[in-house]
Design a protein around this motif. Structure first.
Motif, PDB file in Angstrom:
ATOM      1  N   ILE A  84       0.842  -1.203   0.000  1.00 10.88           N
ATOM      2  CA  ILE A  84       0.000   0.000   0.000  1.00 10.88           C
ATOM      3  C   ILE A  84       0.874   1.249   0.000  1.00 10.88           C
ATOM      4  N   LYS A  85       1.888   1.270   0.848  1.00  3.61           N
ATOM      5  CA  LYS A  85       2.795   2.430   0.905  1.00  3.61           C
ATOM      6  C   LYS A  85       3.452   2.657  -0.460  1.00  3.61           C
ATOM      7  N   SER A  86       3.887   1.600  -1.109  1.00  6.15           N
ATOM      8  CA  SER A  86       4.517   1.717  -2.416  1.00  6.15           C
ATOM      9  C   SER A  86       3.521   2.208  -3.466  1.00  6.15           C
ATOM     10  N   LEU A  87       2.313   1.658  -3.464  1.00  3.23           N
ATOM     11  CA  LEU A  87       1.315   2.044  -4.459  1.00  3.23           C
ATOM     12  C   LEU A  87       0.922   3.516  -4.337  1.00  3.23           C
ATOM     13  N   GLU A  88       1.029   4.057  -3.125  1.00  3.97           N
ATOM     14  CA  GLU A  88       0.693   5.472  -2.928  1.00  3.97           C
ATOM     15  C   GLU A  88       1.651   6.411  -3.664  1.00  3.97           C
ATOM     16  N   THR A  89       2.810   5.928  -4.032  1.00  5.82           N
ATOM     17  CA  THR A  89       3.778   6.766  -4.753  1.00  5.82           C
ATOM     18  C   THR A  89       4.114   6.219  -6.142  1.00  5.82           C
ATOM     19  N   THR A  90       3.528   5.105  -6.523  1.00  4.72           N
ATOM     20  CA  THR A  90       3.818   4.492  -7.820  1.00  4.72           C
ATOM     21  C   THR A  90       3.031   5.178  -8.927  1.00  4.72           C
ATOM     22  N   ARG A  91       3.726   5.554  -9.974  1.00  6.45           N
ATOM     23  CA  ARG A  91       3.098   6.094 -11.190  1.00  6.45           C
ATOM     24  C   ARG A  91       3.640   5.304 -12.371  1.00  6.45           C
ATOM     25  N   VAL A 145      -2.313   6.876  -7.804  1.00  3.70           N
ATOM     26  CA  VAL A 145      -3.421   7.179  -6.899  1.00  3.70           C
ATOM     27  C   VAL A 145      -3.011   8.279  -5.930  1.00  3.70           C
ATOM     28  N   ARG A 146      -4.021   8.976  -5.411  1.00  3.10           N
ATOM     29  CA  ARG A 146      -3.763   9.950  -4.353  1.00  3.10           C
ATOM     30  C   ARG A 146      -3.541   9.186  -3.059  1.00  3.10           C
ATOM     31  N   ALA A 147      -2.506   9.544  -2.334  1.00  6.35           N
ATOM     32  CA  ALA A 147      -2.194   8.848  -1.085  1.00  6.35           C
ATOM     33  C   ALA A 147      -3.297   9.028  -0.050  1.00  6.35           C
ATOM     34  N   LYS A 148      -3.927  10.209  -0.002  1.00  7.27           N
ATOM     35  CA  LYS A 148      -4.897  10.492   1.070  1.00  7.27           C
ATOM     36  C   LYS A 148      -6.168   9.643   1.010  1.00  7.27           C
ATOM     37  N   ASP A 149      -6.591   9.232  -0.202  1.00  6.43           N
ATOM     38  CA  ASP A 149      -7.845   8.475  -0.294  1.00  6.43           C
ATOM     39  C   ASP A 149      -7.811   7.350  -1.330  1.00  6.43           C
ATOM     40  N   HIS A 150      -6.647   7.135  -1.918  1.00  3.58           N
ATOM     41  CA  HIS A 150      -6.443   6.066  -2.899  1.00  3.58           C
ATOM     42  C   HIS A 150      -7.336   6.198  -4.128  1.00  3.58           C
ATOM     43  N   GLN A 151      -7.756   7.414  -4.434  1.00  2.00           N
ATOM     44  CA  GLN A 151      -8.530   7.685  -5.640  1.00  2.00           C
ATOM     45  C   GLN A 151      -7.610   7.582  -6.849  1.00  2.00           C
ATOM     46  N   GLY A 152      -8.004   6.789  -7.832  1.00  3.04           N
ATOM     47  CA  GLY A 152      -7.205   6.648  -9.039  1.00  3.04           C
ATOM     48  C   GLY A 152      -7.111   7.962  -9.800  1.00  3.04           C
ATOM     49  N   GLU A 153      -5.916   8.313 -10.191  1.00  2.14           N
ATOM     50  CA  GLU A 153      -5.690   9.555 -10.935  1.00  2.14           C
ATOM     51  C   GLU A 153      -5.549   9.236 -12.420  1.00  2.14           C
ATOM     52  N   ILE A 154      -6.683   9.123 -13.070  1.00  4.72           N
ATOM     53  CA  ILE A 154      -6.705   8.818 -14.496  1.00  4.72           C
ATOM     54  C   ILE A 154      -7.755   9.696 -15.151  1.00  4.72           C
ATOM     55  N   GLY A 155      -7.482  10.098 -16.351  1.00  9.50           N
ATOM     56  CA  GLY A 155      -8.416  10.970 -17.056  1.00  9.50           C
ATOM     57  C   GLY A 155      -9.655  10.243 -17.526  1.00  9.50           C
ATOM     58  N   MET A 156     -10.555  10.999 -18.131  1.00  9.63           N
ATOM     59  CA  MET A 156     -11.794  10.452 -18.661  1.00  9.63           C
ATOM     60  C   MET A 156     -11.763  10.542 -20.184  1.00  9.63           C
ATOM     61  N   TYR A 157     -12.343   9.566 -20.816  1.00  8.10           N
ATOM     62  CA  TYR A 157     -12.389   9.510 -22.269  1.00  8.10           C
ATOM     63  C   TYR A 157     -13.839   9.512 -22.734  1.00  8.10           C
ATOM     64  N   ALA A 158     -14.127  10.312 -23.733  1.00  9.61           N
ATOM     65  CA  ALA A 158     -15.424  10.266 -24.407  1.00  9.61           C
ATOM     66  C   ALA A 158     -15.178   9.583 -25.750  1.00  9.61           C
ATOM     67  N   ALA A 159     -16.105   8.723 -26.142  1.00 12.13           N
ATOM     68  CA  ALA A 159     -15.924   7.994 -27.398  1.00 12.13           C
ATOM     69  C   ALA A 159     -17.271   7.695 -28.028  1.00 12.13           C
ATOM     70  N   GLU A 160     -17.233   7.469 -29.329  1.00 10.61           N
ATOM     71  CA  GLU A 160     -18.431   7.053 -30.048  1.00 10.61           C
ATOM     72  C   GLU A 160     -18.053   5.951 -31.029  1.00 10.61           C
ATOM     73  N   VAL A 161     -19.015   5.127 -31.353  1.00  8.56           N
ATOM     74  CA  VAL A 161     -18.770   4.024 -32.276  1.00  8.56           C
ATOM     75  C   VAL A 161     -18.729   4.559 -33.704  1.00  8.56           C
ATOM     76  N   ILE A 162     -17.710   4.125 -34.423  1.00 12.43           N
ATOM     77  CA  ILE A 162     -17.608   4.450 -35.845  1.00 12.43           C
ATOM     78  C   ILE A 162     -17.410   3.163 -36.638  1.00 12.43           C
ATOM     79  N   LYS A 163     -17.781   3.210 -37.897  1.00 10.42           N
ATOM     80  CA  LYS A 163     -17.485   2.114 -38.809  1.00 10.42           C
ATOM     81  C   LYS A 163     -16.198   2.493 -39.528  1.00 10.42           C
ATOM     82  N   LEU A 164     -15.223   1.611 -39.487  1.00  6.43           N
ATOM     83  CA  LEU A 164     -13.929   1.880 -40.104  1.00  6.43           C
ATOM     84  C   LEU A 164     -14.018   1.747 -41.617  1.00  6.43           C
TER      85      LEU A 164
END
Length: 145
Positions: free
Chosen positions: A76-83, A93-112
């Protein structure tokens, strides 16, 4: 995956979440390497869930490798500083609450226009919101259920 089964019926679907798309391979060398390995092993493109699971597993294994021992406390201690800079960019993750620090993606289905890695339909990322731009809920905003 789901899009292969739905085919034309998937057109118009949109999503927002904490995962990207294999379509990001042209912008991210780590994603490209992952997609090519995944296609070689499974014969199809990775789903958004496979992408998210790979990023999380990469982070967790890195944190365990860097921990002074495999005790829960040390991991746990290691994961709090691992990027990791992985297939979805930088993650930790944030050490104070272990919230994952990852962005959000918007996407839509397309036909290639032409099959890519055997896929005819794909989640095309239409926008991203970096972690540091996402608003965090305050305790007053949290669900009371």
């Amino acid at each position: 995956s789901m899009l292969a089964e739905l085919g034309e019926k998937a057109m118009g679907l949109r999503t927002g979440g904490l995962f990207g798309s294999w379509m990001l391979a042209d912008k991210n060398p780590a994603m490209k390497q992952f997609v090519e390995a995944y296609v070689k092993k499974y014969g199809r493109v990775p789903s958004p869930m496979a992408i998210q699971a790979y990023q999380g597993t990469w982070w967790a294994l890195t944190g365990m490798k860097d921990a002074s021992s495999l005790s829960s406390t040390d991991v746990i201690k290691s994961l709090e500083t691992t990027r990791v800079d992985g297939i979805l960019g930088s993650f930790g993750v944030r050490a104070k609450d272990h919230q994952g620090e990852i962005g959000m993606y918007a996407a839509e289905v397309i036909k290639l226009n032409e099959k890519t890695y055997g896929a005819t339909y794909a989640w095309n990322v239409t926008g991203t919101v970096p972690w540091d731009k996402l608003a965090s809920a305050t305790p007053a905003d949290q669900c009371k259920m």
